[in-house]
Motif scaffolding. Structure first.
Motif, PDB file in Angstrom:
ATOM      1  N   PRO A   1     -44.328  -8.181  19.780  1.00  0.00           N
ATOM      2  CA  PRO A   1     -44.068  -7.213  20.744  1.00  0.00           C
ATOM      3  C   PRO A   1     -42.765  -7.736  21.543  1.00  0.00           C
ATOM      4  N   CYS A   2     -41.988  -8.969  20.912  1.00  0.00           N
ATOM      5  CA  CYS A   2     -40.851  -9.439  21.517  1.00  0.00           C
ATOM      6  C   CYS A   2     -39.707  -9.344  20.304  1.00  0.00           C
ATOM      7  N   LYS A   3     -38.402  -8.875  20.790  1.00  0.00           N
ATOM      8  CA  LYS A   3     -37.238  -8.839  19.745  1.00  0.00           C
ATOM      9  C   LYS A   3     -36.704 -10.186  19.439  1.00  0.00           C
ATOM     10  N   ILE A   4     -36.186 -10.449  18.284  1.00  0.00           N
ATOM     11  CA  ILE A   4     -35.764 -11.624  17.823  1.00  0.00           C
ATOM     12  C   ILE A   4     -34.349 -11.558  17.639  1.00  0.00           C
ATOM     13  N   TYR A   5     -33.601 -12.176  18.385  1.00  0.00           N
ATOM     14  CA  TYR A   5     -31.990 -12.095  18.173  1.00  0.00           C
ATOM     15  C   TYR A   5     -31.229 -13.694  17.897  1.00  0.00           C
ATOM     16  N   GLN A   6     -30.485 -13.603  16.748  1.00  0.00           N
ATOM     17  CA  GLN A   6     -29.585 -14.711  16.701  1.00  0.00           C
ATOM     18  C   GLN A   6     -28.222 -14.833  17.331  1.00  0.00           C
ATOM     19  N   ILE A   7     -28.214 -15.722  18.042  1.00  0.00           N
ATOM     20  CA  ILE A   7     -26.831 -15.655  18.833  1.00  0.00           C
ATOM     21  C   ILE A   7     -25.930 -16.854  18.347  1.00  0.00           C
ATOM     22  N   GLU A   8     -24.700 -16.805  18.109  1.00  0.00           N
ATOM     23  CA  GLU A   8     -23.685 -17.566  17.174  1.00  0.00           C
ATOM     24  C   GLU A   8     -22.683 -18.039  18.209  1.00  0.00           C
ATOM     25  N   GLY A   9     -22.014 -18.939  18.320  1.00  0.00           N
ATOM     26  CA  GLY A   9     -20.774 -19.522  18.882  1.00  0.00           C
ATOM     27  C   GLY A   9     -20.699 -20.889  18.541  1.00  0.00           C
ATOM     28  N   GLU A  10     -19.628 -21.248  19.344  1.00  0.00           N
ATOM     29  CA  GLU A  10     -18.964 -22.665  19.128  1.00  0.00           C
ATOM     30  C   GLU A  10     -19.042 -23.577  20.096  1.00  0.00           C
ATOM     31  N   ILE A  11     -19.426 -24.704  20.313  1.00  0.00           N
ATOM     32  CA  ILE A  11     -19.455 -25.642  21.189  1.00  0.00           C
ATOM     33  C   ILE A  11     -19.039 -27.124  20.509  1.00  0.00           C
ATOM     34  N   ASN A  12     -18.171 -27.731  21.341  1.00  0.00           N
ATOM     35  CA  ASN A  12     -17.545 -29.060  20.725  1.00  0.00           C
ATOM     36  C   ASN A  12     -17.052 -28.766  19.433  1.00  0.00           C
ATOM     37  N   GLU A  13     -16.317 -27.900  18.684  1.00  0.00           N
ATOM     38  CA  GLU A  13     -15.956 -27.456  17.621  1.00  0.00           C
ATOM     39  C   GLU A  13     -17.019 -27.804  16.602  1.00  0.00           C
ATOM     40  N   GLU A  14     -18.267 -27.403  16.966  1.00  0.00           N
ATOM     41  CA  GLU A  14     -19.242 -27.203  16.116  1.00  0.00           C
ATOM     42  C   GLU A  14     -19.793 -25.731  16.167  1.00  0.00           C
ATOM     43  N   ARG A  15     -19.936 -25.056  15.226  1.00  0.00           N
ATOM     44  CA  ARG A  15     -20.684 -23.721  15.200  1.00  0.00           C
ATOM     45  C   ARG A  15     -22.144 -23.869  15.120  1.00  0.00           C
ATOM     46  N   LEU A  16     -22.851 -23.082  16.344  1.00  0.00           N
ATOM     47  CA  LEU A  16     -24.239 -23.114  16.573  1.00  0.00           C
ATOM     48  C   LEU A  16     -24.822 -21.718  16.405  1.00  0.00           C
ATOM     49  N   GLY A  17     -25.928 -21.706  15.957  1.00  0.00           N
ATOM     50  CA  GLY A  17     -26.823 -20.632  16.185  1.00  0.00           C
ATOM     51  C   GLY A  17     -28.116 -20.942  16.790  1.00  0.00           C
ATOM     52  N   LEU A  18     -28.408 -19.779  17.734  1.00  0.00           N
ATOM     53  CA  LEU A  18     -29.672 -19.922  18.518  1.00  0.00           C
ATOM     54  C   LEU A  18     -30.315 -18.753  18.146  1.00  0.00           C
ATOM     55  N   ILE A  19     -31.629 -19.078  17.897  1.00  0.00           N
ATOM     56  CA  ILE A  19     -32.695 -17.957  17.852  1.00  0.00           C
ATOM     57  C   ILE A  19     -33.614 -17.848  18.957  1.00  0.00           C
ATOM     58  N   PHE A  20     -33.234 -16.560  19.755  1.00  0.00           N
ATOM     59  CA  PHE A  20     -34.109 -16.349  20.835  1.00  0.00           C
ATOM     60  C   PHE A  20     -35.083 -15.018  20.728  1.00  0.00           C
ATOM     61  N   GLU A  21     -36.204 -15.335  21.278  1.00  0.00           N
ATOM     62  CA  GLU A  21     -37.348 -14.218  21.236  1.00  0.00           C
ATOM     63  C   GLU A  21     -37.342 -13.644  22.627  1.00  0.00           C
ATOM     64  N   ASN A  22     -36.933 -12.465  22.670  1.00  0.00           N
ATOM     65  CA  ASN A  22     -36.458 -11.803  24.030  1.00  0.00           C
ATOM     66  C   ASN A  22     -37.809 -10.654  24.329  1.00  0.00           C
TER      67      ASN A  22
END
Length: 124
Positions: free
Chosen positions: A89-110
């Motif tokens: 019932p919920c969409k899943i999104y992968q959000i990517e960005g850079e924090i402290n010169e480190e590339r991170l991926g976040l998986i959100f269930e929206n």
């Protein structure tokens, strides 16, 4: 009518229109989130967020503040290739960005009223 008169009428109407827009839209929290990326990020930002223990453990190990979630939701990018927008019932999104010169991926269930941060990981 001479060109200079037409130009004068046009510019005076233009200036009055701009002043009216500033009056009506001034002080309101208006935004122009028209792109698909921007709409998804704003949709997640305005909902209540829940962070799973697995995600909190990642932040504790890397000594990254959890306020970086808000930063990535403001300035990050949505990777639609890795996201599952057809999930029920919920969409899943992968959000990517850079924090402290480190590339991170976040998986959100929206979901409808809540956005859950399921997992955080390093990107190469």
């Amino acid at each position: 009518m001479k060109f200079i008169h037409r130009l004068g009428y046009y510019l005076s109407g233009f200036v009055v229109g701009i002043i009216m827009l500033m009056f009506f839209l001034g002080g309101k929290k208006t935004s122009c989130d028209w792109g698909l990326d921007s709409r998804v990020l704003k949709n997640i930002r305005i909902k209540d967020r829940v962070v799973t223990d697995k995600a909190l453990e990642f932040f504790n190990q890397k000594k990254i503040d959890t306020s970086s979630i808000s930063y990535l939701l403001k300035f990050g990018d949505v990777n639609f290739k890795e996201s599952n927008i057809e999930a029920k019932p919920c969409k899943i999104y992968q959000i990517e960005g850079e924090i402290n010169e480190e590339r991170l991926g976040l998986i959100f269930e929206n979901c409808d009223s809540i956005a859950t941060l399921k997992r955080v990981f390093n990107l190469k």
